[in-house]
Motif scaffolding. Structure first.
Motif, PDB file in Angstrom:
ATOM      1  N   SER A 288      13.253  64.181 -64.034  1.00 21.28           N
ATOM      2  CA  SER A 288      13.093  65.070 -65.187  1.00 21.28           C
ATOM      3  C   SER A 288      12.685  64.284 -66.434  1.00 21.28           C
ATOM      4  O   SER A 288      11.850  64.739 -67.227  1.00 21.28           O
ATOM      5  CB  SER A 288      14.392  65.834 -65.442  1.00 21.28           C
ATOM      6  N   TYR A 289      13.248  63.087 -66.600  1.00 18.80           N
ATOM      7  CA  TYR A 289      12.899  62.244 -67.740  1.00 18.80           C
ATOM      8  C   TYR A 289      11.434  61.819 -67.674  1.00 18.80           C
ATOM      9  O   TYR A 289      10.708  61.865 -68.677  1.00 18.80           O
ATOM     10  CB  TYR A 289      13.809  61.015 -67.765  1.00 18.80           C
ATOM     11  N   ARG A 290      10.975  61.415 -66.481  1.00 16.87           N
ATOM     12  CA  ARG A 290       9.576  61.020 -66.342  1.00 16.87           C
ATOM     13  C   ARG A 290       8.652  62.214 -66.636  1.00 16.87           C
ATOM     14  O   ARG A 290       7.595  62.048 -67.251  1.00 16.87           O
ATOM     15  CB  ARG A 290       9.304  60.504 -64.935  1.00 16.87           C
ATOM     16  N   GLU A 291       9.057  63.410 -66.184  1.00 20.74           N
ATOM     17  CA  GLU A 291       8.260  64.611 -66.460  1.00 20.74           C
ATOM     18  C   GLU A 291       8.208  64.896 -67.958  1.00 20.74           C
ATOM     19  O   GLU A 291       7.185  65.345 -68.484  1.00 20.74           O
ATOM     20  CB  GLU A 291       8.854  65.804 -65.712  1.00 20.74           C
ATOM     21  N   TRP A 292       9.310  64.628 -68.655  1.00 17.54           N
ATOM     22  CA  TRP A 292       9.365  64.825 -70.115  1.00 17.54           C
ATOM     23  C   TRP A 292       8.395  63.872 -70.811  1.00 17.54           C
ATOM     24  O   TRP A 292       7.656  64.282 -71.718  1.00 17.54           O
ATOM     25  CB  TRP A 292      10.797  64.605 -70.591  1.00 17.54           C
ATOM     26  N   LEU A 293       8.358  62.625 -70.377  1.00 16.13           N
ATOM     27  CA  LEU A 293       7.406  61.663 -70.937  1.00 16.13           C
ATOM     28  C   LEU A 293       5.973  62.122 -70.705  1.00 16.13           C
ATOM     29  O   LEU A 293       5.128  62.043 -71.599  1.00 16.13           O
ATOM     30  CB  LEU A 293       7.621  60.279 -70.315  1.00 16.13           C
ATOM     31  N   SER A 294       5.712  62.612 -69.496  1.00 16.07           N
ATOM     32  CA  SER A 294       4.364  63.061 -69.156  1.00 16.07           C
ATOM     33  C   SER A 294       3.979  64.325 -69.925  1.00 16.07           C
ATOM     34  O   SER A 294       2.852  64.439 -70.421  1.00 16.07           O
ATOM     35  CB  SER A 294       4.274  63.324 -67.648  1.00 16.07           C
ATOM     36  N   ALA A 295       4.920  65.269 -70.040  1.00 17.25           N
ATOM     37  CA  ALA A 295       4.637  66.528 -70.744  1.00 17.25           C
ATOM     38  C   ALA A 295       4.306  66.284 -72.206  1.00 17.25           C
ATOM     39  O   ALA A 295       3.499  67.011 -72.810  1.00 17.25           O
ATOM     40  CB  ALA A 295       5.819  67.476 -70.614  1.00 17.25           C
ATOM     41  N   ASN A 296       4.909  65.244 -72.788  1.00 16.35           N
ATOM     42  CA  ASN A 296       4.613  64.886 -74.176  1.00 16.35           C
ATOM     43  C   ASN A 296       3.300  64.109 -74.305  1.00 16.35           C
ATOM     44  O   ASN A 296       2.842  63.848 -75.427  1.00 16.35           O
ATOM     45  CB  ASN A 296       5.761  64.070 -74.768  1.00 16.35           C
ATOM     46  N   GLY A 297       2.735  63.727 -73.174  1.00 14.43           N
ATOM     47  CA  GLY A 297       1.464  62.999 -73.192  1.00 14.43           C
ATOM     48  C   GLY A 297       1.602  61.514 -73.432  1.00 14.43           C
ATOM     49  O   GLY A 297       0.606  60.818 -73.616  1.00 14.43           O
ATOM     50  N   TRP A 298       2.835  61.000 -73.410  1.00 16.38           N
ATOM     51  CA  TRP A 298       3.065  59.598 -73.748  1.00 16.38           C
ATOM     52  C   TRP A 298       2.814  58.664 -72.576  1.00 16.38           C
ATOM     53  O   TRP A 298       2.520  57.476 -72.772  1.00 16.38           O
ATOM     54  CB  TRP A 298       4.489  59.399 -74.242  1.00 16.38           C
ATOM     55  N   ALA A 299       2.982  59.149 -71.357  1.00 21.31           N
ATOM     56  CA  ALA A 299       2.801  58.325 -70.164  1.00 21.31           C
ATOM     57  C   ALA A 299       2.368  59.232 -69.016  1.00 21.31           C
ATOM     58  O   ALA A 299       2.731  60.404 -68.977  1.00 21.31           O
ATOM     59  CB  ALA A 299       4.096  57.599 -69.802  1.00 21.31           C
ATOM     60  N   LYS A 300       1.596  58.675 -68.104  1.00 18.87           N
ATOM     61  CA  LYS A 300       1.167  59.421 -66.931  1.00 18.87           C
ATOM     62  C   LYS A 300       1.438  58.585 -65.682  1.00 18.87           C
ATOM     63  O   LYS A 300       1.701  57.381 -65.748  1.00 18.87           O
ATOM     64  CB  LYS A 300      -0.318  59.773 -67.017  1.00 18.87           C
ATOM     65  N   GLN A 301       1.358  59.258 -64.546  1.00 17.38           N
ATOM     66  CA  GLN A 301       1.711  58.653 -63.273  1.00 17.38           C
ATOM     67  C   GLN A 301       0.506  58.654 -62.334  1.00 17.38           C
ATOM     68  O   GLN A 301      -0.293  59.598 -62.354  1.00 17.38           O
ATOM     69  CB  GLN A 301       2.839  59.484 -62.670  1.00 17.38           C
ATOM     70  N   LEU A 302       0.381  57.603 -61.520  1.00 12.25           N
ATOM     71  CA  LEU A 302      -0.733  57.495 -60.595  1.00 12.25           C
ATOM     72  C   LEU A 302      -0.268  56.728 -59.357  1.00 12.25           C
ATOM     73  O   LEU A 302       0.297  55.640 -59.478  1.00 12.25           O
ATOM     74  CB  LEU A 302      -1.896  56.759 -61.267  1.00 12.25           C
ATOM     75  N   PRO A 303      -0.479  57.287 -58.163  1.00 16.73           N
ATOM     76  CA  PRO A 303      -0.099  56.559 -56.942  1.00 16.73           C
ATOM     77  C   PRO A 303      -0.944  55.297 -56.770  1.00 16.73           C
ATOM     78  O   PRO A 303      -2.153  55.311 -57.035  1.00 16.73           O
ATOM     79  CB  PRO A 303      -0.392  57.570 -55.820  1.00 16.73           C
ATOM     80  N   ILE A 304      -0.323  54.234 -56.329  1.00 19.05           N
ATOM     81  CA  ILE A 304      -1.064  52.995 -56.090  1.00 19.05           C
ATOM     82  C   ILE A 304      -2.175  53.230 -55.076  1.00 19.05           C
ATOM     83  O   ILE A 304      -3.265  52.660 -55.197  1.00 19.05           O
ATOM     84  CB  ILE A 304      -0.103  51.887 -55.607  1.00 19.05           C
ATOM     85  N   ALA A 305      -1.929  54.091 -54.101  1.00 23.40           N
ATOM     86  CA  ALA A 305      -2.936  54.369 -53.068  1.00 23.40           C
ATOM     87  C   ALA A 305      -4.200  55.007 -53.639  1.00 23.40           C
ATOM     88  O   ALA A 305      -5.258  54.960 -53.014  1.00 23.40           O
ATOM     89  CB  ALA A 305      -2.337  55.267 -51.990  1.00 23.40           C
ATOM     90  N   GLN A 306      -4.090  55.604 -54.827  1.00 22.10           N
ATOM     91  CA  GLN A 306      -5.255  56.229 -55.471  1.00 22.10           C
ATOM     92  C   GLN A 306      -5.746  55.435 -56.683  1.00 22.10           C
ATOM     93  O   GLN A 306      -6.599  55.905 -57.440  1.00 22.10           O
ATOM     94  CB  GLN A 306      -4.893  57.650 -55.916  1.00 22.10           C
ATOM     95  N   LEU A 307      -5.217  54.240 -56.852  1.00 23.93           N
ATOM     96  CA  LEU A 307      -5.504  53.453 -58.045  1.00 23.93           C
ATOM     97  C   LEU A 307      -6.816  52.692 -57.897  1.00 23.93           C
ATOM     98  O   LEU A 307      -6.987  51.876 -56.992  1.00 23.93           O
ATOM     99  CB  LEU A 307      -4.345  52.476 -58.289  1.00 23.93           C
ATOM    100  N   ASN A 308      -7.740  52.972 -58.803  1.00 24.83           N
ATOM    101  CA  ASN A 308      -8.995  52.235 -58.881  1.00 24.83           C
ATOM    102  C   ASN A 308      -9.486  52.334 -60.325  1.00 24.83           C
ATOM    103  O   ASN A 308      -8.920  53.110 -61.115  1.00 24.83           O
ATOM    104  CB  ASN A 308     -10.027  52.773 -57.888  1.00 24.83           C
ATOM    105  N   PRO A 309     -10.494  51.580 -60.721  1.00 25.58           N
ATOM    106  CA  PRO A 309     -10.920  51.625 -62.128  1.00 25.58           C
ATOM    107  C   PRO A 309     -11.277  53.024 -62.623  1.00 25.58           C
ATOM    108  O   PRO A 309     -10.940  53.395 -63.753  1.00 25.58           O
ATOM    109  CB  PRO A 309     -12.138  50.691 -62.144  1.00 25.58           C
ATOM    110  N   ASP A 310     -11.930  53.844 -61.795  1.00 22.98           N
ATOM    111  CA  ASP A 310     -12.323  55.188 -62.241  1.00 22.98           C
ATOM    112  C   ASP A 310     -11.110  56.091 -62.446  1.00 22.98           C
ATOM    113  O   ASP A 310     -11.006  56.779 -63.465  1.00 22.98           O
ATOM    114  CB  ASP A 310     -13.278  55.826 -61.224  1.00 22.98           C
TER     115      ASP A 310
END
Length: 343
Positions: A288-310
């Motif tokens: 819930s805390y991570r979702e709160w950070l994301s909802a405020n636009g301060w941080a986002k999440q990305l799976p390593i398996a989908q991580l690339n420069p684009d």
């Protein structure tokens, strides 16, 4: 107004005492503070549940301090305010406040202790913030982003631009967050790709739980004309050494196992991307805390398996860092709730 006498009770864990120091630093924004620190340690033979029973059902605070923590009450002095974080400090915090008559603040979960035994309880979890003496907040830090910017060390990345200097904070297996060899390989390939494609130079820090093999690979990637511009190896330099990474990076990538470091980066008003391994889960409160950070636009999440420069650039463009100094914001919230700050 005389200086406020503050006492931090610490369990010796950097992630905990840094939270306490953040609270006291915020208070120092509105009132001069004289700060002392005292280390307390719950003995291994006394279960936390049993200790909470002793405190809640009337064992004298002097006995708790002396027999459990080995603290002479005279060593407490005459504080106006007691601050601590971490479950093993709860009983000491309550007992010290009872003995001295000081106001007391705690950051974290109260476990089996009563909210009425504290002047104020800070938490980053919405479910634990319900009550008249509770405050939900970004995890506190003693770092002041305004001071970093005044020194001219806040590089700013324009939307759509690639980062010239990026930070990477890596941890390791913790709780329900587990990394595979493939996760580590893909993460290191990603930072190399950014260096090759954009010329991005990385400032990287590991953690005590980072696998030695991964730390060794990062050390081998460090140097002039290499992907890693600076490697802050915690095994050699110890905790509290992230200064250059937090101040000199335009953007920061943080592995998902460290909520505290994720929060620290948000606090410094940096765009932050939390990268997640294949095998991971979070307790409901933390999710819930991570979702709160994301909802405020301060941080986002990305799976390593989908991580690339684009994909990285797309996520960065969706982030809007804090536009206020969180230290000032916390100071105002504390001032509203602690009468001793306006005496």
């Amino acid at each position: 107004m005389r200086a406020l006498e503050a006492l931090i009770l610490s369990d010796g864990r950097p992630g905990h005492y840094s939270l306490s120091e953040g609270i006291v630093t915020a208070i120092a924004q509105v009132r001069e503070v004289n700060l002392r620190r005292m280390q307390v340690e719950r003995p291994w033979w006394l279960p936390a549940r049993a200790l909470s029973y002793l405190v809640n059902y009337g064992v004298s605070p002097e006995q708790i301090l002396r027999r459990v923590y080995g603290v002479d009450v005279h060593a407490l002095g005459s504080p106006d305010l007691i601050v601590s974080a971490g479950g093993d400090t709860l009983a000491a915090n309550i007992s010290a406040a009872r003995v001295t008559g000081a106001a007391n603040v705690f950051y974290g979960s109260l476990r089996r202790y009563r909210p009425s035994d504290f002047s104020l309880v800070l938490t980053s979890y919405a479910e634990q913030a319900k009550g008249p003496n509770r405050l939900m907040t970004l995890k506190p830090s003693s770092n002041n982003p305004d001071e970093a910017e005044a020194a001219g060390s806040r590089p700013v990345r324009a939307p759509g631009d690639f980062p010239r200097v990026a930070g990477l904070i890596i941890g390791g297996d913790a709780g329900t967050v587990r990394y595979t060899d493939e996760d580590w390989r893909e993460l290191l390939v990603f930072i190399s790709e950014c260096a090759e494609l954009w010329g991005t130079r990385w400032i990287v820090s590991n953690a005590p739980r980072t696998p030695d093999l991964v730390s060794g690979m990062l050390a081998g990637m460090t140097g002039p004309q290499r992907a890693v511009q600076q490697f802050i190896d915690i095994r050699q330099v110890g905790p509290g050494t992230l200064g250059p990474l937090l101040t000199d990076s335009e953007v920061i990538v943080c592995t998902a196992d460290s909520s505290t470091m994720l929060s620290e980066c948000v606090w410094m008003r940096r765009p932050v991307v939390s990268v997640t391994p294949r095998g991971w889960a979070l307790p409901a409160n933390e999710a819930s805390y991570r979702e709160w950070l994301s909802a405020n636009g301060w941080a986002k999440q990305l799976p390593i398996a989908q991580l690339n420069p684009d994909s990285f650039l797309d996520v960065l463009d969706a982030i809007e860092p804090l536009d206020v100094n969180p230290l000032d914001k916390l100071a105002e919230e504390l001032k509203e709730r602690l009468s001793l700050l306006i005496e």
